[in-house]
Write an enzyme that holds these catalytic residues in place. Structure first.
Site, PDB file in Angstrom:
ATOM      1  N   THR A 223       0.845  -1.195   0.000  1.00  0.00           N
ATOM      2  CA  THR A 223       0.000   0.000   0.000  1.00  0.00           C
ATOM      3  C   THR A 223       0.877   1.240   0.000  1.00  0.00           C
ATOM      4  O   THR A 223       1.952   1.254   0.618  1.00  0.00           O
ATOM      5  CB  THR A 223      -0.928   0.033   1.229  1.00  0.00           C
ATOM      6  OG1 THR A 223      -1.583   1.308   1.289  1.00  0.00           O
ATOM      7  CG2 THR A 223      -0.160  -0.170   2.521  1.00  0.00           C
ATOM      8  N   SER A 258      -1.370   3.482  10.813  1.00  0.00           N
ATOM      9  CA  SER A 258      -2.321   2.588  11.473  1.00  0.00           C
ATOM     10  C   SER A 258      -1.639   1.237  11.673  1.00  0.00           C
ATOM     11  O   SER A 258      -0.598   0.955  11.088  1.00  0.00           O
ATOM     12  CB  SER A 258      -3.587   2.405  10.632  1.00  0.00           C
ATOM     13  OG  SER A 258      -3.329   1.580   9.500  1.00  0.00           O
ATOM     14  N   TYR A 260      -2.761  -1.495  10.583  1.00  0.00           N
ATOM     15  CA  TYR A 260      -2.818  -2.141   9.272  1.00  0.00           C
ATOM     16  C   TYR A 260      -1.619  -1.732   8.415  1.00  0.00           C
ATOM     17  O   TYR A 260      -0.925  -2.585   7.855  1.00  0.00           O
ATOM     18  CB  TYR A 260      -4.121  -1.773   8.561  1.00  0.00           C
ATOM     19  CG  TYR A 260      -4.039  -1.885   7.058  1.00  0.00           C
ATOM     20  CD1 TYR A 260      -4.045  -3.127   6.431  1.00  0.00           C
ATOM     21  CD2 TYR A 260      -3.914  -0.750   6.262  1.00  0.00           C
ATOM     22  CE1 TYR A 260      -3.942  -3.228   5.049  1.00  0.00           C
ATOM     23  CE2 TYR A 260      -3.815  -0.853   4.893  1.00  0.00           C
ATOM     24  CZ  TYR A 260      -3.826  -2.086   4.289  1.00  0.00           C
ATOM     25  OH  TYR A 260      -3.717  -2.184   2.931  1.00  0.00           O
ATOM     26  N   HIS A 261      -1.384  -0.423   8.280  1.00  0.00           N
ATOM     27  CA  HIS A 261      -0.275   0.039   7.454  1.00  0.00           C
ATOM     28  C   HIS A 261       1.067  -0.442   8.014  1.00  0.00           C
ATOM     29  O   HIS A 261       1.983  -0.768   7.257  1.00  0.00           O
ATOM     30  CB  HIS A 261      -0.294   1.563   7.350  1.00  0.00           C
ATOM     31  CG  HIS A 261      -1.431   2.091   6.542  1.00  0.00           C
ATOM     32  ND1 HIS A 261      -2.526   2.692   7.119  1.00  0.00           N
ATOM     33  CD2 HIS A 261      -1.665   2.101   5.205  1.00  0.00           C
ATOM     34  CE1 HIS A 261      -3.385   3.059   6.170  1.00  0.00           C
ATOM     35  NE2 HIS A 261      -2.878   2.714   5.002  1.00  0.00           N
ATOM     36  N   LYS A 264       1.866  -3.870   6.836  1.00  0.00           N
ATOM     37  CA  LYS A 264       2.381  -3.876   5.468  1.00  0.00           C
ATOM     38  C   LYS A 264       3.862  -3.510   5.444  1.00  0.00           C
ATOM     39  O   LYS A 264       4.639  -4.030   4.625  1.00  0.00           O
ATOM     40  CB  LYS A 264       1.585  -2.903   4.598  1.00  0.00           C
ATOM     41  CG  LYS A 264       0.129  -3.261   4.411  1.00  0.00           C
ATOM     42  CD  LYS A 264      -0.049  -4.406   3.425  1.00  0.00           C
ATOM     43  CE  LYS A 264      -1.507  -4.550   3.020  1.00  0.00           C
ATOM     44  NZ  LYS A 264      -1.684  -5.540   1.943  1.00  0.00           N
TER      45      LYS A 264
END
Length: 373
Positions: A223, A258, A260-261, A264
């Site tokens: 991302t 976040s 989530y990030h 990644k």
């Protein structure tokens, strides 16, 4: 409406076992016929590479091959095998159908947890989606093409090992992660789940490639959010820095916003490390948000329909704006309200809804076709 090229001008970089070595080896052009030329590195020579790409939006169109026009975009007479991890999800399902339509032998690996998230949060797709089994059966009835199905969790290495040994993929396209930043920030349990599912799942995929399919090319969806919003240009993977009179080329610093990030970012580091340590072949694609309601394949039958999420957890801002505009609801502020979205679209039949159609395909195929080259 045709599919639009989403990923353009992706420059790819490699580095060998030497941490100071970095060079640009290819660039994808704005053309339907563009080819990516990468020189792969032999595992026996202890050289390896990881390719990195970031993305911009462009409105080119591409018509998928059908019938007698179908051809494999490689010289081998044997269809290449592509494992689509997370193939029941939004990007994964459309990708699996597109690859199958292009003549690849496709297998979907998925634990179907995305459907469970809707049940947990009381959400649902605006477009009804049928079961993965019905989806696969319908695809076969329409095209006579078989998509293999492996239902299980890639965090379970025993399951993943059996899937790799059974299917023997030439390439693995990895979408199998919890993909919502808002979901990862709801509470501790969901933050932990996101980190565990994403990081451990990707580690298991890397180990499965190392142990069971050494020549398998991993194409991993990252991302642009890994980079955050720095006050300097975001470079393609690496940046040259001079500090206290010394200069070095280093991986571009990540500033995730976040859990989530952050997961990644951890994935990217693990992929880069295993490429250097084991010689794994991998492409880490850091793309922007993917929009769209259909592709030529998903439009073939209602049972092939893809998701359309418009809620505040899994729905994108554009999706929410479109639905709000359609029902006459005032557009809600997104984030701090300072972002600008440029939308280019022909609005069919004066409809208030307009969408970008997605096309990761040409770039994914370019990566997959580097197998054994």
């Amino acid at each position: 409406m045709k599919m639009a090229h989403l990923i353009t001008n992706c420059s790819f970089q490699t580095f060998s076992s030497s941490p100071n070595y970095c060079r640009n080896i290819g660039q994808l052009q704005n053309s339907k016929s563009s080819n990516l030329s990468l020189k792969s590195c032999s595992r026996r020579q202890k050289k390896s590479y990881v390719t990195c790409a970031s993305a911009a939006v462009q409105g080119q169109t591409q018509t998928p091959l059908t019938g007698s026009q179908q051809a494999y975009e490689h010289s081998s007479s044997k269809p290449k095998k592509v494992m689509v991890i997370g193939g029941d999800g939004y990007c994964g399902w459309a990708t699996a159908l597109h690859l199958s339509n292009k003549g690849y032998e496709v297998a979907i690996v998925d634990n179907l947890v995305r459907r469970a998230f809707d049940n947990q949060l009381g959400l649902d797709s605006l477009t009804p989606i049928t079961s993965i089994q019905n989806r696969v059966r319908r695809w076969k009835s329409l095209t006579a093409k078989t998509i293999q199905l492996f239902i299980g969790d890639i965090c379970d290495f025993e399951f993943l090992s059996e899937a790799f040994k059974s299917f023997e993929p030439d390439a693995a396209v990895h979408f199998g992660e919890q993909r919502s930043a808002p979901y990862s920030m709801i509470d501790r349990s969901r933050a932990v789940y996101t980190q565990h599912n994403n990081v451990i799942g990707t580690l298991n995929v890397l180990f499965a490639i190392k142990e069971y399919s050494e020549e398998c090319h991993l194409v991993k969806l990252g991302t642009m959010g890994e980079y955050g919003t720095p006050n300097i240009d975001i470079e393609e993977g690496f940046i040259t820095i001079t500090h206290n009179g010394r200069t070095d080329t280093l991986p571009y610093p990540k500033q995730a916003s976040s859990f989530y990030h952050l997961s990644k970012v951890h994935d990217s580091h693990n992929i880069a490390f295993t490429c250097k340590a084991w010689g794994i072949r991998a492409t880490d694609l850091n793309q922007g948000v993917v929009y769209g309601v259909r592709t030529d394949e998903t439009a073939m039958h209602e049972e092939l329909s893809n998701r359309f999420d418009y809620d505040g957890v899994f729905g994108t801002a554009l999706n929410r704006f479109c639905v709000q505009a359609a029902v006459g609801h005032p557009l809600t502020v997104y984030g701090k309200g300072g972002q600008v979205c440029l939308c280019y679209s022909a609005v069919p039949n004066n409809s208030p809804l307009f969408f970008f159609e997605i096309c990761l395909w040409s770039k994914l195929l370019a990566c997959i076709n580097q197998i054994n080259t």
